[in-house]
Design an enzyme around this catalytic site. Structure first.
Site, PDB file in Angstrom:
ATOM      1  N   SER A  27       0.850  -1.197   0.000  1.00 21.61           N
ATOM      2  CA  SER A  27       0.000   0.000   0.000  1.00 21.61           C
ATOM      3  C   SER A  27       0.885   1.247   0.000  1.00 21.61           C
ATOM      4  O   SER A  27       2.083   1.171   0.305  1.00 21.61           O
ATOM      5  CB  SER A  27      -0.887  -0.029   1.255  1.00 21.61           C
ATOM      6  N   ASP A  48       4.653  -7.642   3.519  1.00 18.25           N
ATOM      7  CA  ASP A  48       3.513  -6.950   4.137  1.00 18.25           C
ATOM      8  C   ASP A  48       2.669  -8.002   4.843  1.00 18.25           C
ATOM      9  O   ASP A  48       2.621  -9.155   4.415  1.00 18.25           O
ATOM     10  CB  ASP A  48       2.670  -6.214   3.061  1.00 18.25           C
ATOM     11  N   ASP A  74       4.642 -10.531   8.965  1.00 18.04           N
ATOM     12  CA  ASP A  74       4.388  -9.581  10.049  1.00 18.04           C
ATOM     13  C   ASP A  74       5.752  -9.111  10.532  1.00 18.04           C
ATOM     14  O   ASP A  74       6.493  -9.886  11.154  1.00 18.04           O
ATOM     15  CB  ASP A  74       3.596 -10.247  11.176  1.00 18.04           C
ATOM     16  N   ASN A 101       9.558   0.474   5.862  1.00 18.81           N
ATOM     17  CA  ASN A 101       8.470   1.411   5.598  1.00 18.81           C
ATOM     18  C   ASN A 101       7.176   1.044   6.320  1.00 18.81           C
ATOM     19  O   ASN A 101       6.354   1.915   6.600  1.00 18.81           O
ATOM     20  CB  ASN A 101       8.240   1.451   4.074  1.00 18.81           C
ATOM     21  N   TYR A 169       2.714   7.051  18.534  1.00 16.26           N
ATOM     22  CA  TYR A 169       3.211   7.230  17.156  1.00 16.26           C
ATOM     23  C   TYR A 169       4.379   8.219  17.136  1.00 16.26           C
ATOM     24  O   TYR A 169       5.419   7.975  16.518  1.00 16.26           O
ATOM     25  CB  TYR A 169       2.069   7.724  16.269  1.00 16.26           C
ATOM     26  N   LYS A 173       8.279   7.514  16.063  1.00 19.86           N
ATOM     27  CA  LYS A 173       8.936   8.157  14.927  1.00 19.86           C
ATOM     28  C   LYS A 173      10.167   8.964  15.365  1.00 19.86           C
ATOM     29  O   LYS A 173      11.153   9.022  14.625  1.00 19.86           O
ATOM     30  CB  LYS A 173       7.937   9.034  14.160  1.00 19.86           C
TER      31      LYS A 173
HETATM   32  P1  NAI Z   1      -0.351   2.549   4.364  1.00 19.71           P
HETATM   33  O1  NAI Z   1      -1.288   2.203   5.459  1.00 19.71           O
HETATM   34  O2  NAI Z   1      -0.885   2.848   3.019  1.00 19.71           O
HETATM   35  O3  NAI Z   1       0.776   1.442   4.223  1.00 19.71           O
HETATM   36  C1  NAI Z   1       1.377   0.830   5.355  1.00 19.71           C
HETATM   37  C2  NAI Z   1       1.578  -0.637   5.060  1.00 19.71           C
HETATM   38  O4  NAI Z   1       2.258  -1.234   6.179  1.00 19.71           O
HETATM   39  C3  NAI Z   1       0.253  -1.407   4.884  1.00 19.71           C
HETATM   40  O5  NAI Z   1       0.252  -2.123   3.664  1.00 19.71           O
HETATM   41  C4  NAI Z   1       0.206  -2.332   6.088  1.00 19.71           C
HETATM   42  O6  NAI Z   1      -0.434  -3.580   5.842  1.00 19.71           O
HETATM   43  C5  NAI Z   1       1.690  -2.513   6.388  1.00 19.71           C
HETATM   44  N1  NAI Z   1       1.918  -2.982   7.748  1.00 19.71           N
HETATM   45  C6  NAI Z   1       1.406  -2.471   8.896  1.00 19.71           C
HETATM   46  N2  NAI Z   1       1.785  -3.223   9.941  1.00 19.71           N
HETATM   47  C7  NAI Z   1       2.540  -4.247   9.455  1.00 19.71           C
HETATM   48  C8  NAI Z   1       3.190  -5.358  10.031  1.00 19.71           C
HETATM   49  N3  NAI Z   1       3.139  -5.598  11.362  1.00 19.71           N
HETATM   50  N4  NAI Z   1       3.873  -6.195   9.240  1.00 19.71           N
HETATM   51  C9  NAI Z   1       3.928  -5.981   7.903  1.00 19.71           C
HETATM   52  N5  NAI Z   1       3.317  -4.955   7.284  1.00 19.71           N
HETATM   53  C10 NAI Z   1       2.622  -4.091   8.054  1.00 19.71           C
HETATM   54  O7  NAI Z   1       0.424   3.833   4.925  1.00 19.71           O
HETATM   55  P2  NAI Z   1       1.650   4.691   4.385  1.00 19.71           P
HETATM   56  O8  NAI Z   1       1.307   6.077   4.638  1.00 19.71           O
HETATM   57  O9  NAI Z   1       2.094   4.271   3.039  1.00 19.71           O
HETATM   58  O10 NAI Z   1       2.753   4.285   5.469  1.00 19.71           O
HETATM   59  C11 NAI Z   1       4.096   3.996   5.169  1.00 19.71           C
HETATM   60  C12 NAI Z   1       4.975   4.617   6.232  1.00 19.71           C
HETATM   61  O11 NAI Z   1       4.926   6.028   6.117  1.00 19.71           O
HETATM   62  C13 NAI Z   1       4.568   4.288   7.656  1.00 19.71           C
HETATM   63  O12 NAI Z   1       5.740   4.003   8.415  1.00 19.71           O
HETATM   64  C14 NAI Z   1       3.941   5.589   8.150  1.00 19.71           C
HETATM   65  O13 NAI Z   1       4.046   5.736   9.540  1.00 19.71           O
HETATM   66  C15 NAI Z   1       4.759   6.596   7.391  1.00 19.71           C
HETATM   67  N6  NAI Z   1       4.194   7.930   7.260  1.00 19.71           N
HETATM   68  C16 NAI Z   1       2.979   8.137   6.623  1.00 19.71           C
HETATM   69  C17 NAI Z   1       2.501   9.413   6.448  1.00 19.71           C
HETATM   70  C18 NAI Z   1       1.232   9.716   5.720  1.00 19.71           C
HETATM   71  O14 NAI Z   1       0.749  10.858   5.735  1.00 19.71           O
HETATM   72  N7  NAI Z   1       0.633   8.770   5.027  1.00 19.71           N
HETATM   73  C19 NAI Z   1       3.230  10.579   6.966  1.00 19.71           C
HETATM   74  C20 NAI Z   1       4.488  10.249   7.590  1.00 19.71           C
HETATM   75  C21 NAI Z   1       4.923   8.977   7.734  1.00 19.71           C
END
Ligand code: NAI
Length: 265
Positions: A27, A48, A74, A101, A169, A173
Site C-alpha cells: 500500500s 507486508d 508480520d 516502511n 506514534y 517516529k
Molecule cells: P499505508 O497504510 O498505506 O501502508 C502501510 C503498510 O504497512 C500497509 O500495507 C500495512 O499492511 C503494512 N503494515 C502495517 N503493519 C505491518 C506489520 N506488522 N507487518 C507488515 N506490514 C505491516 O500507509 P503509508 O502512509 O504508506 O505508510 C508507510 C509509512 O509512512 C509508515 O511508516 C507511516 O508511519 C509513514 N508515514 C505516513 C505518512 C502519511 O501521511 N501517510 C506521513 C508520515 C509517515
C-alpha cells in the site's frame, strides 16, 4: 574531460540487478517505492502482513515485466521476518537494499483507559520501531558484504514535532530518527549507510479516512505547496539514498513535506 567530470563519472546512479526488500509494500509509499525500484532495474521482495495488497502489487509489477516476489510477513515477528528474508535471498540473491516502511498509526490519548493506552503503545512501538531492528539484523550480513549496503527507515514529520493524541506514534517516529543516527554511526565502517525520510501528509491508506475537504483545508493552511503529497513523491526522495553514488550520505534525515515544517505561520 575535466577532473571534476571524471570524478563524477566514477559514481554510479544505477541499482539495476540489486536485491531490495520493502516492508509495507502492499500500500501507499511502500507500493510506490516498489514500482520505482522495479523501474530502476532492481528485484524486489514485497513484505507486508496484508497478503492481498502485495499480491496485487506483485501482479502489477509482473504485468510490467518486472521482477518481484510477494511474501506475507508480520514485521513485528522475528520468525516471520527471518523466513521472508531467507526467501528473498534464495530467490534473488543477497540483500543490497532494505527499506523499513511498514507502519501503523493508532490513537493514543494519554488519558485513555489503561488497557487501551498500553496496548496501543506496545503495538505502535513494536511495529514502527522494534521491527526496524528485526529486519536490519536479519539482513545485516548481506548488506555488509560488499561495502554498498543501503538502509532507509521511514520516520515522519511526527519524528520532528508532535500532534496531540498521538504520543505512541510520535515517540516511535522520534525513535526511528534516533535509531537511524545510531546505526549510521555503528555501521558506517562496514559499508552500510543508514538514512531516514520524514514524510509530511501523504495520500495513502494511512490517511484514507480523512475526508478530502479536511485534507484540502489542512493543506491550504499548513503546507506551502498547498496540497497533500503523493506517495511517489516520497519514493523519489527515498531513492536518492539507495544509489552506489550515495555512499557519503549517512545518518541523514530527509524531510519530504511540501515545506510544512519550514513554515512558521
Ligand atoms: P499505508 O497504510 O498505506 O501502508 C502501510 C503498510 O504497512 C500497509 O500495507 C500495512 O499492511 C503494512 N503494515 C502495517 N503493519 C505491518 C506489520 N506488522 N507487518 C507488515 N506490514 C505491516 O500507509 P503509508 O502512509 O504508506 O505508510 C508507510 C509509512 O509512512 C509508515 O511508516 C507511516 O508511519 C509513514 N508515514 C505516513 C505518512 C502519511 O501521511 N501517510 C506521513 C508520515 C509517515
Amino acid at each position: 574531460m575535466t577532473d571534476s567530470s571524471t570524478q563524477l563519472g566514477k559514481f554510479s546512479r544505477s541499482i539495476a540487478g540489486r536485491t531490495a526488500i520493502v516492508t509495507g509494500a502492499g500500500s501507499g509509499m511502500g507500493r510506490a517505492l516498489s514500482h520505482l525500484l522495479i523501474d530502476q532495474g532492481a528485484r524486489v521482495g514485497l513484505l507486508d502482513r496484508n497478503a492481498d495488497g502485495i499480491t496485487t502489487v506483485a501482479a502489477e509489477i509482473a504485468s510490467a515485466g518486472g521482477n518481484a516476489i510477494a511474501i506475507e510477513t508480520d514485521v513485528s515477528q522475528i520468525d516471520s521476518v527471518a523466513r521472508s528474508v531467507a526467501t528473498v535471498r534464495d530467490t534473488f540473491g543477497p540483500i543490497d537494499i532494505l527499506v523499513n516502511n511498514a507502519g501503523i498509526s493508532l490513537a493514543s490519548s494519554i488519558d485513555a483507559d489503561e488497557d487501551a493506552y498500553t496496548s496501543s503503545w506496545a503495538r505502535t512501538l513494536e511495529v514502527n520501531l522494534g521491527a526496524h531492528t528485526t529486519t536490519i539484523r536479519a539482513c545485516l550480513d548481506d548488506l555488509a558484504r560488499n561495502g554498498e549496503g543501503r538502509i532507509v527507515n521511514v520516520a515522519s514529520t511526527e519524528g520532528l514535532g508532535a500532534t496531540p493524541g498521538l504520543s505512541a506514534y510520535t515517540a516511535s517516529k522520534h525513535g526511528v530518527i534516533g535509531l537511524t543516527k545510531s546505526l549510521a554511526v555503528e555501521l558506517g565502517r562496514r559499508g552500510v549507510t543508514v538514512n531516514c525520510v520524514c514524510p509530511g501528509p501523504i495520500r495513502t491508506g494511512m490517511t484514507a479516512e480523512i475526508p478530502d475537504d479536511a485534507k484540502d483545508k489542512f493543506a491550504r493552511r499548513r503546507v506551502p505547496v498547498g496540497r497533500y503529497g503523493d506517495p511517489e513523491e516520497v519514493a523519489h526522495g527515498m531513492l536518492n539514498f539507495l544509489f552506489p553514488a550515495s555512499s557519503y550520505m549517512n545518518g541523514a534525515v530527509l524531510v519530504v513535506d511540501g515545506g510544512m515544517t519550514s513554515q512558521n505561520t
